[in-house]
Design a protein around this motif. Structure first.
Motif, PDB file in Angstrom:
ATOM      1  N   GLY A  14       0.830  -1.151   0.026  1.00 51.27           N
ATOM      2  CA  GLY A  14       0.055   0.104   0.100  1.00 51.27           C
ATOM      3  C   GLY A  14       0.769   1.259   0.043  1.00 51.27           C
ATOM      4  N   SER A  15       2.045   1.074  -0.144  1.00 50.37           N
ATOM      5  CA  SER A  15       2.986   2.156  -0.047  1.00 50.37           C
ATOM      6  C   SER A  15       3.988   2.360  -1.333  1.00 50.37           C
ATOM      7  N   HIS A  16       4.680   1.440  -1.310  1.00 46.66           N
ATOM      8  CA  HIS A  16       5.749   1.257  -2.659  1.00 46.66           C
ATOM      9  C   HIS A  16       6.419  -0.052  -2.797  1.00 46.66           C
ATOM     10  N   HIS A  17       6.880  -0.352  -3.692  1.00 46.99           N
ATOM     11  CA  HIS A  17       8.048  -1.334  -3.862  1.00 46.99           C
ATOM     12  C   HIS A  17       9.009  -1.070  -5.031  1.00 46.99           C
ATOM     13  N   PHE A  18      10.027  -1.903  -5.116  1.00 50.34           N
ATOM     14  CA  PHE A  18      10.910  -1.669  -6.404  1.00 50.34           C
ATOM     15  C   PHE A  18      10.904  -2.465  -7.541  1.00 50.34           C
ATOM     16  N   SER A  19      11.181  -1.714  -8.344  1.00 51.54           N
ATOM     17  CA  SER A  19      11.277  -2.737  -9.794  1.00 51.54           C
ATOM     18  C   SER A  19      12.424  -2.203 -10.758  1.00 51.54           C
ATOM     19  N   SER A  20      13.112  -3.202 -11.070  1.00 47.98           N
ATOM     20  CA  SER A  20      14.370  -2.772 -11.898  1.00 47.98           C
ATOM     21  C   SER A  20      14.110  -2.789 -13.402  1.00 47.98           C
ATOM     22  N   HIS A  21      12.851  -2.864 -13.692  1.00 46.16           N
ATOM     23  CA  HIS A  21      12.528  -3.106 -15.137  1.00 46.16           C
ATOM     24  C   HIS A  21      11.838  -1.628 -15.584  1.00 46.16           C
ATOM     25  N   SER A  22      11.893  -1.285 -16.714  1.00 44.92           N
ATOM     26  CA  SER A  22      11.124  -0.185 -17.205  1.00 44.92           C
ATOM     27  C   SER A  22       9.745  -0.804 -17.979  1.00 44.92           C
TER      28      SER A  22
END
Length: 525
Positions: A14-22
């Motif tokens: 519900g806040s954020h997460h990371f993703s290395s892909h565009s």
């Protein structure tokens, strides 16, 4: 020894997460035939750590802890009053949904008994667009508790999976709620202004019938735009068109069609079922109301296409050629003298009558194409309403951090064995930006902060619209243009796509009630 410290904000649901892909990283790029030399050198180097595995570990780092803490502290975190009110809300929604489920099941059994009657078959053919949208809306009403069910522990073990599962879980009810909200806005306007709307519709229909169809047919029977047409053929085609328009107008009058009642019915349907169902019904009503124009266009297009094919065949006769339908090519052929004489006698009147037929065909083709485009625009609007990700749009405007698109590292400290070191930015092929400007490779330690890039609103919405205009391409436009020029009707490949209806649900009423209640209660956990 090289030491690399990465500081990052803990991903939370519900806040954020990371993703290395565009956003476009899933698209496959065609490799060149010959690889450059720098690619070979790059493969010879020692590979770095797998960023995807690292980002997945970061996203899963505290998810299990948060999951167990939420289950342990569920009773403490939620107050008794809120739990009671939410339970009461779940019971109310489940009861209303069960009543709708019983009504839909009764109507389905009633229609299954009359499915073999000619009235049902004719109605499904006339109102096929509205019938298809009714199936979509019924499946959405029946299957909403299924979509709200929890996807399992795997979706909760990783923040990224939990975000995607939640967005998919809430997509159906948000689309349904937005559709009904728009339907209420339009429906109440139609109910309050039914008389004025019916007056405008009647005036518009009268102007189209008298000022466009009848006046246009009379104009074509004379000297349209200064063209000298065949008087006898123009009179025959004009009288056929005028009689068809008059017969259809008389049938509408004798049916006693009440436009005010129809507009009120559309308003009630909009309030109850949303705006897409009456919009689909409007498409079928436009097609039914303009049936005389479509019929006249079919007759004249048949005459025009036959005349074009006959002239083309006679032209091949004069050149000593014949069309081979088996090999799809032109072959040489020796015609007799009698065939040439008969061809000459037929070619001259067909060629001289072609301008008259062409003028009538162009006029009714413009009318029929305009009607088709209006229906197509309404269909595109229906598809846009179904395909728009309302939950994603709202969350992107409120919390853009929930839609990452690539990562970058902010270098805050770097200790080298030499004195030449500073800070800068270096970009990688996976949208990975690193701030560093290290002239020597003898770095002993480095400290950086992990940050995310965010998707734009267009990147969030546009992928959901890719199927709406999937039927529109250069080949389809070329085929439609060729069909119009040769007297064929415009193909239906340019119709916007709609979500496929799900199979009908057959479960007991009590089980459906518990399913709806558990789905609502699961949202508060």
């Amino acid at each position: 020894m090289f030491t690399y410290f990465i500081f990052y904000e803990t991903p939370a649901y519900g806040s954020h997460h990371f993703s290395s892909h565009s956003w476009s990283s899933y698209e496959q790029v065609k490799a060149p035939l010959k690889k450059p030399n720098w690619v070979e050198k790059l493969h010879q180097k020692q590979p770095l750590c797998d960023l995807d595995t690292t980002i997945l570990a970061i996203n899963c780092a505290t998810s299990a802890k948060v999951l167990f803490r939420r289950h342990l502290d569920a009773k403490r975190s939620v107050s008794w009053n809120f739990a009671f009110l939410w339970h009461l809300f779940a019971i109310s929604v489940a009861s209303v949904s069960t009543v709708l489920y019983i009504i839909l099941q009764s109507l389905y059994r009633l229609l299954s008994y009359t499915s073999s009657s000619w009235i049902y078959i004719t109605s499904t053919k006339v109102f096929h667009t509205a019938g298809f949208n009714i199936r979509i809306r019924c499946s959405q009403i029946l299957y909403w508790p299924i979509f709200l069910q929890d996807r399992g522990i795997r979706s909760l073990s990783c923040v990224e999976y939990a975000e995607k599962a939640a967005l998919q879980r809430h997509s159906l009810w948000s689309s349904l709620a937005t559709d009904i909200f728009l339907g209420n806005l339009i429906g109440f306007v139609l109910l309050f202004h039914a008389k004025s709307a019916s007056f405008c519709v009647l005036n518009f229909a009268d102007d189209i019938t008298n000022n466009l169809l009848r006046s246009g047919c009379v104009w074509l029977m004379g000297v349209p735009a200064g063209f000298k047409l065949n008087t006898e053929l123009a009179a025959v085609l004009g009288m056929i068109s005028l009689n068809a328009v008059q017969i259809w107008s008389t049938l509408w009058i004798f049916m006693g069609f009440d436009v005010t009642f129809l507009i009120k019915t559309l308003g009630i349907l909009s309030i109850i079922f949303g705006v897409t169902l009456p919009a689909a019904l409007i498409i079928d009503l436009i097609t039914l109301a303009t049936l005389h124009v479509s019929t006249i266009h079919c007759v004249i297009s048949l005459l025009y296409s036959t005349q074009i094919q006959a002239i083309a065949s006679l032209w091949r006769l004069f050149r000593g050629q014949k069309w081979n339908p088996l090999r799809m090519r032109l072959d040489s052929y020796n015609y007799t003298v009698k065939q040439h004489i008969v061809g000459s006698l037929l070619f001259t009147p067909l060629l001289l009558l072609l301008p008259t037929t062409t003028v009538f065909y162009i006029f009714f083709s413009i009318l029929d194409t305009t009607i088709s485009l209006v229906c197509m625009l309404i269909g595109v609007a229906i598809s846009v309403i179904h395909a728009t990700p309302y939950v994603k749009v709202f969350l992107r405007l409120v919390q853009p951090r929930r839609f990452p698109s690539g990562i970058w590292f902010d270098i805050v400290s770097s200790q080298c064995d030499t004195s030449d070191s500073s800070e800068g930015v270096v970009s990688s092929s996976e949208n990975l930006q690193m701030k560093k400007d290290i002239t020597k490779e003898k770095t002993s330690s480095m400290i950086s902060f992990l940050h995310s890039n965010f998707m734009t609103l267009g990147q969030v919405i546009l992928p959901h619209y890719k199927n709406i205009f999937s039927g529109i391409s250069r080949s389809s436009i070329a085929a439609s243009a060729y069909g119009i020029l040769t007297g064929k009707r415009m193909g239906s490949t340019m119709v916007a796509d709609l979500p496929s209806p799900m199979p009908w649900m057959f479960i007991p009423y009590k089980q459906y009630w518990f399913l709806c209640r558990d789905s609502i209660l699961a949202m508060s956990s």
